[in-house]
Every structure is written in C-alpha cells, then in structure tokens.
Design an enzyme around this catalytic site. Structure first.
Site, PDB file in Angstrom:
ATOM      1  N   LYS A  86       0.844  -1.303  -0.035  1.00  0.00           N
ATOM      2  CA  LYS A  86      -0.140   0.134  -0.190  1.00  0.00           C
ATOM      3  C   LYS A  86       0.882   1.330   0.147  1.00  0.00           C
ATOM      4  CE  LYS A  86      -1.208  -1.217   4.749  1.00  0.00           C
ATOM      5  NZ  LYS A  86      -2.075  -1.677   5.821  1.00  0.00           N
ATOM      6  N   ASP A 113       6.138  -6.542   9.447  1.00  0.00           N
ATOM      7  CA  ASP A 113       6.075  -5.251   8.679  1.00  0.00           C
ATOM      8  C   ASP A 113       6.958  -5.165   7.743  1.00  0.00           C
ATOM      9  OD1 ASP A 113       4.943  -2.716   8.007  1.00  0.00           O
ATOM     10  OD2 ASP A 113       4.335  -2.536  10.039  1.00  0.00           O
ATOM     11  N   LYS A 169      16.603   8.599   7.726  1.00  0.00           N
ATOM     12  CA  LYS A 169      17.665   8.901   6.812  1.00  0.00           C
ATOM     13  C   LYS A 169      17.651  10.395   6.573  1.00  0.00           C
ATOM     14  CE  LYS A 169      20.156   7.867   2.459  1.00  0.00           C
ATOM     15  NZ  LYS A 169      20.148   6.972   1.165  1.00  0.00           N
ATOM     16  N   HIS A 203      21.131 -21.700  48.766  1.00  0.00           N
ATOM     17  CA  HIS A 203      19.895 -20.763  48.328  1.00  0.00           C
ATOM     18  C   HIS A 203      20.307 -19.407  48.127  1.00  0.00           C
ATOM     19  CE1 HIS A 203      17.357 -24.248  48.587  1.00  0.00           C
ATOM     20  NE2 HIS A 203      17.485 -24.248  49.851  1.00  0.00           N
ATOM     21  N   PHE A 240      20.113   0.287  57.707  1.00  0.00           N
ATOM     22  CA  PHE A 240      19.946   0.949  59.415  1.00  0.00           C
ATOM     23  C   PHE A 240      19.086  -0.043  60.408  1.00  0.00           C
ATOM     24  CE2 PHE A 240      16.501   3.685  57.179  1.00  0.00           C
ATOM     25  CZ  PHE A 240      15.469   2.908  57.912  1.00  0.00           C
ATOM     26  N   ASP A 243      15.510  -1.847  69.979  1.00  0.00           N
ATOM     27  CA  ASP A 243      15.628  -3.332  70.484  1.00  0.00           C
ATOM     28  C   ASP A 243      16.662  -4.140  69.586  1.00  0.00           C
ATOM     29  OD1 ASP A 243      14.534  -3.399  67.915  1.00  0.00           O
ATOM     30  OD2 ASP A 243      12.650  -4.304  68.293  1.00  0.00           O
TER      31      ASP A 243
END
Length: 512
Positions: free
Chosen positions: A65, A116, A128, A270, A461, A466
């Site tokens: 086309k 395509d 180009k 692992h 961090f 605790d």
C-alpha cells in the site's frame, strides 16, 4: 496539496486522535492508509488516502500500500538539492514533512503476517532524511513532537533524536524476525537467541537446562553479546541446574571481596552464605572454619575457594554432600579424589570482572541496574558512639560488612575478623534477622573455633533500639551499619548504654 504534509500509518492508535488534531491545527495535510485513515475520518479529521494520492489501490490484502515512488520520493527528497526539487515538480510529487508510523507487533506476536514491510521502509527513509523530515515511531513521543512543532516548527535536535529511535527500533525488530527464522522456539526449549531488554545486543544460548527453579519450569542459560561466563565448563558432575547457577553466581560475587586474601572459603545455600572464613595457614583451615559456622545449612551447599584446591583440601570435604565446588584450579590429585563423587560439579572460576549490570524481569518489564561493586573501608566510616572500635574490632567489622553485602535482606551477620559466627538472612523484620543470627551463633561449635571478638553487621539501618538490646545480650561488642534511621539517636544511645562501639558507613547494601 498543502505545503506541509504528514504521512500517518500506524498499528497502535494510542493517542493518535489528539496528536492528529494538533497537526490539523498546524495546517498539516494528513495522508493516511486503510484502517488508520478510517480511524482518523471517524474522529472528524480530513484525510487524503494514500491510494488516491498514488493512483494505485492497496493490493494483496494490504501487503502492498505505501511501497510507491510518490511516497518514498516525497520522504527522501532533499530541500537543498535543486535536482531533487525539479524531479518532484516534474512528477507532481509532494514533499512529505512528517512521518508517523508504528509497526505490526511482531515482537509480541511473532507470525509471518506480523512481519511489517512498508512500515520499516517508511521509517528508515524518514530517519535517513532527518535534516528535513520529522519521524515519530512511538506514541509516547506524540506530545513532545507536537509541542516542538507548535513552538518552533520542529527542532533539528529533536529530528535527530527521533531518527536515532527509529534505527534502534528497526534494528531490534529485524533481529527478532531473524531469530524467528532460526527456529527459535520448540515445544521443549526456550529460544536459541533472543534480544536483550536494552534493545542493542543479542543473547546467545549457552545451554538448555534440565528445568528451571522447579521441575515443571523450562529454563535456559544465555550469554549476552560481548559478555563472558565467570566459570569454565564443568570438569565433572551432573549438568548444572538453574538453582546451581544462581548459587554459583552468588558465590563468585562474594569471593570477589576476598580474592586477595591468603586463603578464603565460602559456603552458600539458596544464594545465601551460611559460612565464610579466612586463613593465613591453608585452604583446608579456611574450609574447616567456614563449615563449622553452620554445619547444618552447609549440607547440599555450594563451596567456593580463592586458591587452587589441592589434595589435602579435597580430602577435607570429600565425605560431605555438596552440590558444586568452585575454585581457580584443582590439582591433579584433588581431581582424582573428587572423581569418586560422580554427581559433584567442579567449576574452574575465571579471572574476569563480571557483568557491569544486572537484569531481572519484573512487572512485565525488565529492571536493569549497575552491579553493586562499592565497598566502604574503615577510612570512610564514622564512629557514632562514645567508644570507638578497637583495632581487632575494626578488622572484624570490615570482614562482617563485606559478607553482609552478599546476604539477602534483611541481612545481619555476626563474625570475628576471620569467620562468620551466625548469619540472619531474608527476614521481613530486621530484629527477626538479628534473632536468627543469634540462634545460629548460639549453636554448639568446635571448642578451638570459639570466638574471641564478636561484632555485628547490618546491611541497612537499625530502625529501633530493640535490635541493639538483642545484640548486646548475645555478646556483641561492636556494630557496623549504614545509619539513616529517624531513630538513629535512640539506637546510638542503646549502644552507649551497653558500651558497644558503633560505626556508620553511610552506604546501604540491600540485596533482594
């Protein structure tokens, strides 16, 4: 026709209506094909169909086309070339100033009909001739291009950038098609070649694996173009599994931290280290220390050494069930001893840098990041507690920090200067990793391997004090962490309460 002509032919019509209406306001005449023309007309735009312009109808069910001299001469003609201008005038061909094309989705739906032909041809022609023609190959660029046209008629810099995008796209597109014709997929295996998510290089098949992470998953190992594997083909043993490769890779990166030590050994399971040790005496001594760190987890693990495995070293682990051994070399005597273990894989590591970037699939896309090669030495640490670390503690902290970098987050490492004593890996909370590390630390160990100095490293961090209370109860005397919590002052105060030395590195080493 109008002096300004836009050729639009797209498969993906995302954002096209708004873009085309902005072009219409800029007095562009729109030249379009088939379904694109119908879409634009439905949106109320005036469209001149390519078949009317060329005088040649679409044929072969749309396969032909836009492949016509009136299209490509209009794109490729140079304004500065008088001969080009005369040719267009003589043949009644209009100048095409803007080309908007995206391609059939071959990469996501690889079929012959999705190859395509006209689209890439128009894109390449426009790219180009970028000095005159603006080309757009991705809907995400519609707004940028429209704004540039509205502001200054389109800048030369933008035209060049859009041209580069076109050639990147068509190169990738053609590679995908070439790989399709190489018989890339079968019912049993992944492609022999594929295209990297960086769009500029190939992955070549190294081997198809027996299966992936689990037996019902297919898997293959690829090598990126220009890259090299970090180990030689196996000297013996069963075929490497998907999990073996992941574990061996983690082991290799960990050993890069200790490759210059006299003797070093690490045991992983692992993709997490369960024992790491150094020695000034021998490789056997390094292995025995690493193994004693967590004998239970070492079962079925991966072991890596930084020096040649000799006879004595091979004898020390020949009766233990291990999956893979990595080392720079294996002596002849060691190979004879280990040959009795037919399934044990032996890998000779290569003296290479390793890849500069890491790539993972996520969210339907690809995550790419630089390899974490940063390592902060004592000269860059900042002491935050009233008491600074002793010389022996500094050596131990440096060792623990290097190991923590290679443990899955949340990562907490107990160690002295020559071996790990307990590793807490992958827990959702940091205090959870602290408790796992303490549990491992409290497991019975060989008397002559009892620690003297005990330090702790955390890859990120400590969010609450605790954690420090738990470390102090376990006997730690010094701590290394990046810092950066809103609770840093509370954490430091807890360390001071227990007379712990604490240093901040200012750098986090998460590992997911």
């Amino acid at each position: 026709m109008s002096e300004k002509l836009a050729l639009i032919s797209v498969y993906d019509k995302t954002g096209l209506e708004e873009f085309a209406k902005r072009l219409d306001k800029l007095h562009f005449k729109i030249l379009s094909t088939g379904q694109t023309a119908a879409f634009l007309k439905k949106s109320g735009l005036s469209v001149y169909e390519v078949s009317d312009y060329t005088g040649f109808s679409e044929i072969l069910e749309g396969r032909v086309k836009t492949l016509h001299p009136k299209i490509h001469a209009g794109i490729l003609a140079r304004r500065s070339n008088q001969a080009d201008a005369k040719t267009l005038a003589d043949l009644k061909i209009d100048w095409i100033d803007l080309v908007v094309v995206n391609l059939y989705p071959f990469e996501t739906a690889p079929t012959i009909d999705n190859i395509d032909i006209g689209g890439p041809t128009m894109l390449r022609a426009a790219a180009k001739n970028f000095e005159r023609v603006t080309v757009v190959c991705e809907p995400t660029d519609y707004d940028r291009v429209a704004k540039s046209l509205e502001t200054n008629g389109g800048s030369a810099e933008l035209r060049r950038e859009m041209a580069r995008k076109v050639f990147m796209l068509t190169a990738r597109y053609e590679k995908a098609i070439a790989h399709f014709f190489q018989g890339a997929t079968t019912n049993n295996h992944l492609p022999n070649k594929t295209t990297t998510p960086t769009k500029d290089s190939d992955w070549s098949l190294v081997q198809h694996l027996r299966y992936g992470e689990n037996p019902h998953q297919k898997a293959s190992l690829y090598l990126v173009e220009g890259g090299e594997l970090i180990w030689e083909p196996p000297l013996q043993g069963k075929e490497l599994s998907y999990n073996n490769i992941l574990d061996a890779d983690a082991a290799w990166w960990l050993m890069q931290e200790f490759k210059k030590e006299p003797f070093a050994c690490a045991i992983l399971k692992h993709a997490n280290p369960c024992g790491v040790a150094l020695s000034k005496e021998s490789l056997v001594d390094a292995f025995k220390k690493a193994y004693a760190c967590d004998e239970t987890s070492a079962f079925g693990g991966i072991v890596i050494f930084n020096r040649e495995v000799d006879k004595q070293c091979a004898e020390s682990f020949s009766q233990i069930f291990l999956e893979v051994i990595l080392a720079p070399q294996f002596s002849k005597e060691a190979l004879e001893i280990l040959s009795a273990k037919k399934n044990l894989r032996l890998l000779v590591t290569r003296a290479v840098k390793g890849p500069a970037r890491l790539i993972r699939s996520a969210g339907g896309g690809q995550l790419i990041q630089e390899t974490d090669t940063m390592m902060e030495g004592p000269s860059k640490w900042a002491t935050k507690t009233k008491r600074g670390p002793t010389h022996e503690e500094i050596q131990a902290l440096e060792f623990a920090w290097k190991v923590a970098k290679h443990v899955r987050s949340n990562a907490v490492v107990f160690s002295n200067a020559e071996k790990t004593l307990g590793i807490g890996a992958g827990q959702p909370s940091r205090v959870g990793s602290v408790k796992v590390a303490i549990m491992k630390f409290n497991e019975p160990r060989t008397p002559n391997l009892e620690p003297r100095t005990i330090v702790c490293a955390s890859d990120a961090f400590f969010p609450f004090a605790d954690n420090i209370e738990e470390l102090a109860k376990a006997g730690a005397t010094a701590v290394i962490q990046p810092g950066g919590s809103i609770k840093d002052l509370e954490v430091i105060a807890a360390a001071d309460k227990h007379n712990l030395a604490m240093v901040f590195t200012g750098v986090r080493h998460f590992r997911h």
